[in-house]
Write an enzyme that holds these catalytic residues in place. Structure first.
Site: not given
Ligand code: EPU
Length: 466
Positions: A68-69, A138, A162, A167-169, A350, A372, A442
């Protein structure tokens, strides 16, 4: 010991209390940190229930799906190429479906068949992207770098994903600004423009997978050379770099924390998505916990060394050959005195929830530290309903191994936490009903199909809204 655990528990509950309101907003200590719309651009809802009758061994062969990632940022990167990108081994999961919808809404033409996805981005346009699609996951934020690279401008909402902490950007935006983008945030929209992206040296204060991906997409489109320092080293970054080099980009230092990128035009390409290390890890943990003899194929073994070592230290027998892993377990194993999640090649965040579920029935005590994300323990309360003895304090869990979990009605609130609850159901006495399993879809093609093929008694109970 029991008294100590109770004291710790009241202390940690005093420090942090979690709940969800009716709108699915995560409330921490009474403060709403993230709204998570359940629909999120998907058809149907998040209510599907998986019913598990625990206590059965797992036996058989299983092939691991594409990652997926790795797939999602590569699909976003296809926007940079004025032609057709062909991706094979693309996983058949909800997040990939959502990324397809996003790309189609931008004017890409997409054809999919049996794991092969063709993305024709010749007619892609810089358009307003639907909020519910952007908030659905995300990886939508990676379209920011892709659109800037292709059009020199972009407009996009804040991504969802999730609920596992804030979860800043900020480092995504920092990197794009350093490459010459003007970025402003107006209400909930990020508006970016760059007359000319220009390569330069960027040092990330924190190693971030997503920020490295966005920087890579802008850097391959920039004039000159970009150097990314403290870039993420996760295998998914390596996959993105390999895809971009196959399309003509010049990238040195692949797999290290320093990437040197030479901008230039990209061309059509075909790329094979690597297999999913997290799905493979989840099934190894399932076999360890349930007991039995399982043979996994298409496993990225080198990416799972830390998990494999941890399982061996727990007393589980594993044999690896090329991309195959054979695991034998009597469902009796030792706890892990201390395990911390780390950036790659450390223990993957994960896999943290799935490992915690397995450790609830280990011999002795275990401790897990999540380094994390700041709130990736949403599943703990659900495991406690099954009898797990867990003290949660800040970023740490102290798990006292018990003989057996018992079945219960529990609820998944995120992808990996949901997978952990399914593993707990396999280990438990009696029946476990896990609701909210649409989150699990997902990232897992069909966890019910895979586990039942290995002998688990597991089925979909209900699929409302489908
Ligand atoms: N961070 C910042 N600012 C930023 C970016 C990140 O402070 O601008 C912080 C985050 O808050 C977090 C840490 O840096 O504490 C690491 O976050 P990272 O950016 O590396 O994570 P991500 O890109 O949001 C991806 C995966 C996650 C995986 C992490 C870590 C995708 C779509 N998501 O997230 O996968 O846990 O990297 O490996 O690739 C999952 O698949 O279940 C999943 C959550």
């Amino acid at each position: 010991m029991l008294l100590w655990m109770q004291i710790c528990k009241s202390f940690s509950h005093f420090l942090t209390s979690y709940s969800y309101n009716r709108l699915d907003a995560l409330i921490v200590n009474g403060y709403q940190i993230k709204e998570y719309p359940v629909e999120n651009g998907y058809e149907g809802n998040a209510l599907s229930v998986i019913r598990i009758e625990g206590g059965r061994e797992l036996n058989g062969d299983i092939r691991i799906q594409g990652s997926k990632n790795a797939a999602l940022p590569i699909m976003a990167a296809a926007v940079l190429i004025p032609g057709t990108t062909v991706l094979s081994n693309c996983p058949d999961i909800r997040d990939v479906d959502l990324m397809k919808k996003l790309l189609e809404s931008m004017g890409c033409r997409i054809r999919s068949s049996k794991g092969q996805v063709e993305i024709d981005a010749s007619g892609v346009c810089q358009c307003h992207l639907r909020k519910e699609y952007i908030e659905g996951m995300r990886s939508s934020i990676i379209l920011l770098g892709a659109m800037l690279g292709r059009f020199g401008k972009a407009r996009i909402g804040y991504p969802g994903g999730c609920v596992i902490g804030e979860r800043p950007i900020n480092y995504h935006l920092m990197a794009l600004r350093e490459l010459g983008a003007d970025i402003s945030v107006v209400e909930d929209q990020i508006i970016a423009g760059a007359s000319c992206l220009t390569g330069r040296e960027i040092i990330f204060p924190v190693s971030s997978v997503g920020a490295t991906e966005n920087a890579l997409l802008a850097a391959v489109s920039a004039k000159g050379v970009t150097i990314l320092k403290n870039a993420a080293k996760e295998p998914e970054i390596t996959a993105l770099c390999r895809f971009l080099t196959a399309a003509g980009a010049g990238i040195e230092g692949i797999g290290t924390g320093t990437l040197r990128i030479i901008g230039g035009p990209l061309h059509e390409t075909h790329y094979h998505i690597p297999n999913d290390r997290i799905v493979a890890g989840t099934y190894l943990l399932a076999a360890a916990a349930a007991g039995g003899h399982v043979h996994l194929e298409d496993v990225p073994v080198q990416e799972l060394i830390v998990l494999i070592d941890s399982l061996r230290n727990m007393g589980i027998e594993l044999q690896c050959q090329d991309s195959a892993v054979e695991i034998r377990s009597l469902a009796k194993y030792r706890g892990i005195p201390y395990l911390a999640t780390e950036e790659y090649p450390g223990f993957a965040t994960d896999l943290q929830p799935q490992m915690a579920a397995v450790l609830t029935c280990a011999e002795g005590n275990s401790m897990i530290e999540e380094r994390i994300f700041d709130n990736r323990f949403g599943y703990v309360e659900q495991l406690e309903k099954m009898g797990a003895a867990i003290v949660h304090e800040g970023r740490r869990l102290l798990i006292r191994g018990i003989a057996k979990l018992h079945g219960a009605d529990i609820e998944a609130r995120d992808l990996r936490g949901g997978a952990a609850l399914i593993l707990a159901g396999l280990m438990a006495d009696g029946v476990t009903n896990v609701s909210g399993c649409r989150y699990v879809e997902r990232g897992y093609e069909d966890i019910v199909r895979d586990l039942s093929a290995m002998g688990a008694k597991i089925e979909y109970e209900q699929s409302e809204g489908l």
